[in-house]
Scaffold this motif. Structure first.
Motif, PDB file in Angstrom:
ATOM      1  N   ASP A 197      45.338  45.148  51.235  1.00  0.00           N
ATOM      2  CA  ASP A 197      46.232  46.314  51.194  1.00  0.00           C
ATOM      3  C   ASP A 197      47.383  46.114  52.183  1.00  0.00           C
ATOM      4  O   ASP A 197      47.260  45.358  53.153  1.00  0.00           O
ATOM      5  N   GLU A 209      49.857  43.055  56.388  1.00  0.00           N
ATOM      6  CA  GLU A 209      48.826  42.907  55.359  1.00  0.00           C
ATOM      7  C   GLU A 209      47.474  42.964  56.053  1.00  0.00           C
ATOM      8  O   GLU A 209      47.292  42.370  57.129  1.00  0.00           O
ATOM      9  N   ARG A 238      48.802  49.730  47.826  1.00  0.00           N
ATOM     10  CA  ARG A 238      48.039  48.717  47.089  1.00  0.00           C
ATOM     11  C   ARG A 238      48.762  48.475  45.770  1.00  0.00           C
ATOM     12  O   ARG A 238      49.053  49.434  45.057  1.00  0.00           O
ATOM     13  N   ALA A 239      49.076  47.225  45.494  1.00  0.00           N
ATOM     14  CA  ALA A 239      49.773  46.836  44.256  1.00  0.00           C
ATOM     15  C   ALA A 239      50.991  47.731  44.024  1.00  0.00           C
ATOM     16  O   ALA A 239      51.195  48.258  42.929  1.00  0.00           O
ATOM     17  N   LYS A 241      51.586  50.694  44.972  1.00  0.00           N
ATOM     18  CA  LYS A 241      51.370  52.152  44.867  1.00  0.00           C
ATOM     19  C   LYS A 241      50.741  52.669  46.167  1.00  0.00           C
ATOM     20  O   LYS A 241      49.920  51.980  46.780  1.00  0.00           O
TER      21      LYS A 241
END
Ligand SMILES: Nc1ncnc2c1ncn2[C@@H]1O[C@H](COP(=O)(O)OP(=O)(O)O)[C@@H](O)[C@H]1O
Ligand SMILES: C=C(OP(=O)(O)O)C(=O)O
Ligand SMILES: [K+]
Ligand SMILES: [Mg+2]
Length: 565
Positions: A197, A209, A238-239, A241
């Motif tokens: 994340d 990170e 995360r990704a 979002k």
């Protein structure tokens, strides 16, 4: 109730020729500079000398508005309200008085910081200023809320995070001595967070990170170097979002409820609720205040989380006003979305007749510098152009080196943009969607819409509105008239509540059932003090609930136009 009548009584139409730009020709009102506003001798009617005061119990016009009116005339009066966050840089009585004279309408106390005793001293100092020096500053407390986790790297200044450097984020105490360790204010801050994340500081000041998780501690590598400021806020992604954690926490914590009780006991006028998720938070607090507080306390919802954005319509409906809290909004939303969000919310609030405050980073550079950046002035001006009810200073006044300069920048920039908006006639009447449900409410709304159109067309100098609850004053304000709205009420709660509304100058007047005598008293007092002069044109709007049981025609909702002789 009998059908209320919208009557245009004694329409003594303009006795003055107003030129081709009727709304901009203004002669400053002349008044002797030696006049003392608290006690003067004036000649009334049959030449009898009587002592009167604009800051007396039966008629109270605050000293800051009176001074502004005398200096700039009705049309020069600022419409956009100014909120200052009070902190260590501006909390002495002298500093508060300078802010009051400089145009502060509302003092905000952020309950995240300082002790309750400190806040009590500030609130009492403001109340003393109001009582002893004739100001009308409302007090707002802002709840700590289920805040984002804050970081503390053990120093009062900023620390640089270099690319690739490894840092430990932990809720454990006594980390100050270890330079690459950051203490986070919330114990469970890493709950649900996974290796891989992204940990983002202050909406992008620096990014890390997560490379390892040990218990609640996070070991992170800096992937986007930057500055770690004291008390910076964290968010996790995360990704691409946001990993939402706040909606799981109650908007009002145990500390917040204790702060709310404190606010009630100190007689604050507004409570701003941080990290509102949905309308239930607001309804719950409003019910609580209704049963506990003898006076009206306005509940303002802060829009600062993704959940509040999703539920923004119901939150606006449930609350007494909105704060667009761009600080946290920018931690949890992409920065490029904030301007459109601001524009949408200011528009929605105006349509729903709820005051809206634009907050955070308006003049951020002025925390350290005596003048703002051009971009900051443009941001402030854009909020004014959007007809936000109020602008708010945070760190600029609370901890800044130039609190009074910052307030004066807001004051000048607001006045300038209000003037150019009027010049460009930007403020043609919005097609206001109907709010009212009952026929009496519909009449009030239509009267206010028409009154403002009429006032603008006739170029009236001021609109007087006689009101018990402030409803007609807010409906007039919603139409953003060219002239200021002098709202006369005998209800202290109403008077304080109106401090937030665009263009409304609250005045305390012992209201009589006889509207004629209310108008006569107002005009005589203002005229004798030099605030109103022969040839001025005023509109008087009366609210149905000002009426007594006499049932006289003047007791109904009405619009009157008067030329002052
Ligand atoms: N009552 C106070 N006591 C000490 N510092 C304060 C106080 N109020 C505000 N501040 C300071 O001013 C800064 C800006 O205020 P604000 O935007 O209200 O808070 P935050 O940054 O926590 O969201 C805060 O970060 C804090 O450093
Ligand atoms: C006004 C805000 O809230 P606070 O200062 O309490 O974080 C904000 O986040 O913009
Ligand atoms: K807060
Ligand atoms: Mg916030």
């Amino acid at each position: 109730m009998a059908a209320a009548a919208a009557s245009v009584l004694s329409p003594q139409l303009p006795v003055r020729y107003r030129g081709s730009h009727p709304n901009f020709r203004r002669t400053p009102i002349l008044c002797p500079s030696h006049q003392n506003s608290t006690s003067r001798v004036a000649k009334f009617g049959m030449g009898v000398a009587v002592r009167f005061s604009l800051q007396a119990e039966n008629f109270f016009f605050d000293v800051a508005s009176e001074a502004e009116l005398k200096k700039k005339g009705f049309m020069g009066m600022r419409k956009t309200k100014l909120v200052c966050t009070i902190g260590p840089a501006c909390c002495s009585e002298e500093q508060l008085e300078r802010l009051a004279r400089g145009g502060m309408n509302i003092a905000r106390l952020n309950m995240c910081h300082s002790t309750r005793e400190w806040h009590r001293d500030v609130i009492r100092a403001i109340k003393r200023l109001n009582e002893e020096k004739g100001f009308c500053i409302a007090v707002m407390i802002d709840t700590a809320g289920s805040e984002m986790p804050l970081l503390d790297h053990g120093s009062a200044s900023s620390t640089k995070a270099e690319d690739g450097s490894l840092w430990l984020f932990t809720s454990q105490k006594s980390v100050g001595s270890c330079p690459f360790t950051i203490q986070v204010s919330i114990e469970g801050f890493s709950e649900g967070i996974l290796v891989g994340d992204e940990l983002v500081v202050d909406g992008g000041m620096a990014t890390f990170e997560v490379v390892e998780k040990v218990g609640n501690d996070l070991h992170c590598r800096c992937t986007d170097p930057g500055l770690l400021l004291p008390r910076a806020k964290l968010s996790f992604w995360r990704a691409g979002k946001l990993v939402t954690r706040n909606s799981m926490l109650p908007a009002l914590s145990t500390k917040d409820w204790a702060d709310i009780d404190f606010g009630i006991s100190e007689g604050v006028n507004f409570i701003a609720v941080s990290f509102v998720n949905d309308a239930s938070d607001i309804k719950c607090l409003k019910n609580y205040l209704y049963s506990r507080s003898p006076d009206f306390i306005g509940v303002l919802a802060k829009i600062e989380s993704p959940e509040s954005l999703q539920n923004v319509h119901e939150i606006i409906e449930a609350s007494d006003g909105i704060i667009i809290a761009r600080g946290d909004l920018g931690v949890q939303n992409p920065l490029e979305e904030i301007p459109a969000i601001q524009q949408k919310i200011t528009h929605l609030c105006r349509q729903s007749n709820k005051p809206v405050v634009v907050a955070s980073q308006l003049l951020q550079s002025m925390i350290e510098y005596p003048i703002p950046t051009r971009a900051e002035v443009a941001d402030v001006s854009e909020a004014v152009r959007q007809y936000a009810d109020a602008l708010m200073l945070s760190g600029e006044s609370a901890i800044g080196l130039f609190a009074e300069n910052a307030l004066s920048v807001l004051q000048i920039a607001s006045e300038q943009m209000e003037l150019s908006s009027r010049r460009e006639s930007c403020q043609s009447l919005l097609l206001q969607p109907q709010l009212a449900e009952s026929s009496v409410e519909r009449i009030a709304e239509e009267i206010c819409n028409s009154a403002v159109e009429m006032a603008n067309n006739l170029g009236v100098d001021a609109i007087f509105v006689y009101t018990k609850r402030g409803h007609m004053a807010s409906l007039l304000s919603r139409n953003r008239p060219n002239s200021p709205i002098l709202a006369l009420t005998d209800n202290a709660g109403t008077r304080n509540g109106m401090t937030l509304h665009w263009g409304v100058i609250p005045i305390n007047l012992q209201l009589s059932d006889d509207m004629e005598s209310n108008i006569t008293e107002t005009t005589q007092l203002l005229k004798a003090s030099g605030c109103l002069k022969s040839g001025d044109l005023i509109m008087a709007v009366s609210d149905s609930d000002v009426s007594g049981s006499s049932g006289a025609l003047s007791a109904f909702q009405s619009i009157q136009i008067r030329a002052i002789v």
